[in-house]
Motif scaffolding. Structure first.
Motif, short mmCIF file in Angstrom:
data_model
loop_
_atom_site.label_atom_id
_atom_site.label_comp_id
_atom_site.label_asym_id
_atom_site.label_seq_id
_atom_site.Cartn_x
_atom_site.Cartn_y
_atom_site.Cartn_z
N ASP A 31 -5.41 6.79 -0.32
CA ASP A 31 -6.39 7.56 0.43
C ASP A 31 -6.75 6.57 1.74
O ASP A 31 -7.78 7.17 2.44
CB ASP A 31 -7.43 8.09 0.01
CG ASP A 31 -8.18 7.05 -0.98
OD1 ASP A 31 -7.90 5.83 -0.78
OD2 ASP A 31 -9.23 7.47 -1.35
N THR A 32 -6.10 5.47 2.07
CA THR A 32 -6.43 4.67 3.26
C THR A 32 -5.31 4.64 3.84
O THR A 32 -4.03 4.28 3.37
CB THR A 32 -6.96 3.23 2.75
OG1 THR A 32 -7.83 3.62 1.53
CG2 THR A 32 -7.53 2.51 3.63
N VAL A 33 -5.39 4.30 5.05
CA VAL A 33 -4.33 3.93 6.19
C VAL A 33 -3.59 2.61 5.84
O VAL A 33 -4.82 1.89 5.62
CB VAL A 33 -4.51 4.29 7.54
CG1 VAL A 33 -4.69 5.83 7.79
CG2 VAL A 33 -5.68 3.52 8.15
N GLY A 34 -2.76 2.14 6.07
CA GLY A 34 -2.20 0.74 6.25
C GLY A 34 -2.00 0.07 4.75
O GLY A 34 -2.09 -1.13 4.76
N LEU A 35 -1.78 0.79 4.04
CA LEU A 35 -1.55 0.27 2.60
C LEU A 35 -0.18 -0.50 2.63
O LEU A 35 0.93 0.12 2.74
CB LEU A 35 -1.88 1.32 1.58
CG LEU A 35 -3.09 1.94 1.31
CD1 LEU A 35 -2.96 2.82 0.05
CD2 LEU A 35 -3.96 0.56 0.85
N SER A 36 0.02 -1.63 2.04
CA SER A 36 1.27 -2.18 1.50
C SER A 36 1.64 -2.11 0.03
O SER A 36 2.70 -1.66 -0.22
CB SER A 36 1.45 -3.56 1.79
OG SER A 36 0.16 -4.30 0.97
N ILE A 37 0.55 -1.81 -0.87
CA ILE A 37 0.68 -1.33 -2.14
C ILE A 37 -0.42 -0.36 -2.37
O ILE A 37 -1.73 -0.60 -1.88
CB ILE A 37 0.77 -2.72 -3.17
CG1 ILE A 37 -0.55 -3.48 -3.18
CG2 ILE A 37 1.88 -3.48 -2.96
CD1 ILE A 37 -0.78 -4.38 -4.16
N PRO A 38 -0.27 0.42 -3.57
CA PRO A 38 -1.42 1.37 -3.85
C PRO A 38 -2.45 0.47 -4.70
O PRO A 38 -1.90 -0.73 -5.29
CB PRO A 38 -0.82 2.44 -4.84
CG PRO A 38 0.52 1.56 -5.30
CD PRO A 38 0.83 0.83 -4.35
N TYR A 39 -3.65 0.67 -4.61
CA TYR A 39 -4.58 0.00 -5.32
C TYR A 39 -5.66 0.67 -6.09
O TYR A 39 -6.34 0.19 -6.96
CB TYR A 39 -5.49 -0.81 -4.28
CG TYR A 39 -6.30 -0.26 -3.48
CD1 TYR A 39 -7.87 -0.07 -3.78
CD2 TYR A 39 -5.88 0.29 -2.22
CE1 TYR A 39 -8.64 0.67 -2.98
CE2 TYR A 39 -6.78 0.87 -1.33
CZ TYR A 39 -8.13 1.30 -1.75
OH TYR A 39 -9.01 1.85 -1.04
#
Length: 160
Positions: free
Chosen positions: A72-80
């Motif tokens: 739910d966030t822009v700019g993710l390299s991996i999900p958290y």
């Protein structure tokens, strides 16, 4: 912008997965994790959108958020952010918000009746959880005998 000059005579268009900001570039710069470059000749990379991830360098296109996660966030390299307890999350889940006005957002789905879902559930197919089997951790589990698990239960004794 959008070009680099490896020599003084030839300007080369920046390749996909790279960016060439401003002027005076002698080489293309790789798009960094959390961004991608789908087109050639770009002066910047595109920030990975909600519901997607952009792992690693030189990405030419984003991947969908993996099942069992919320991106739910822009700019993710991996999900958290794991899918919340009581729900299962399909690939591309964009929000944990259950607002009915978000008609276009891919949201977590309620855990099925007769089952319970711990956090991080990736589908609605029940697989018995054996501690050595990874698949069962990401699946709805059968409610404990003698208990009723309504839709959205988070424990084996029900709460939904």
């Amino acid at each position: 912008t959008g070009y680099y000059c490896a020599s003084e005579l030839v300007a080369t268009e920046c390749p996909k997965g790279h960016y060439c900001p401003g002027v005076g570039n002698i080489r293309a710069k790789p798009c960094y994790p959390g961004t991608y470059g789908a087109k050639t000749g770009k002066s910047n990379c595109t920030v990975c959108e909600v519901g997607r991830i952009c792992p690693g360098w030189n990405r030419t296109y984003p991947d969908p958020c993996p099942a069992g996660w919320v991106c739910d966030t822009v700019g993710l390299s991996i999900p958290y952010k794991e899918c919340p307890p009581g729900f299962w999350c399909e690939e591309g889940t964009m929000t944990a918000n259950q607002n009915p006005k978000d008609i276009f957002a891919i949201k977590p789905k309620l855990c099925p009746r007769g089952r319970f879902c711990l956090g991080g559930v990736a589908h609605n197919i029940t697989i018995d959880w054996i501690s050595t089997a990874e698949a069962g951790k990401k699946a709805p589990q059968t409610c404990s005998e003698g208990y009723y698990c309504g839709v959205g239960s988070t424990t084996p004794t029900g709460n939904g």
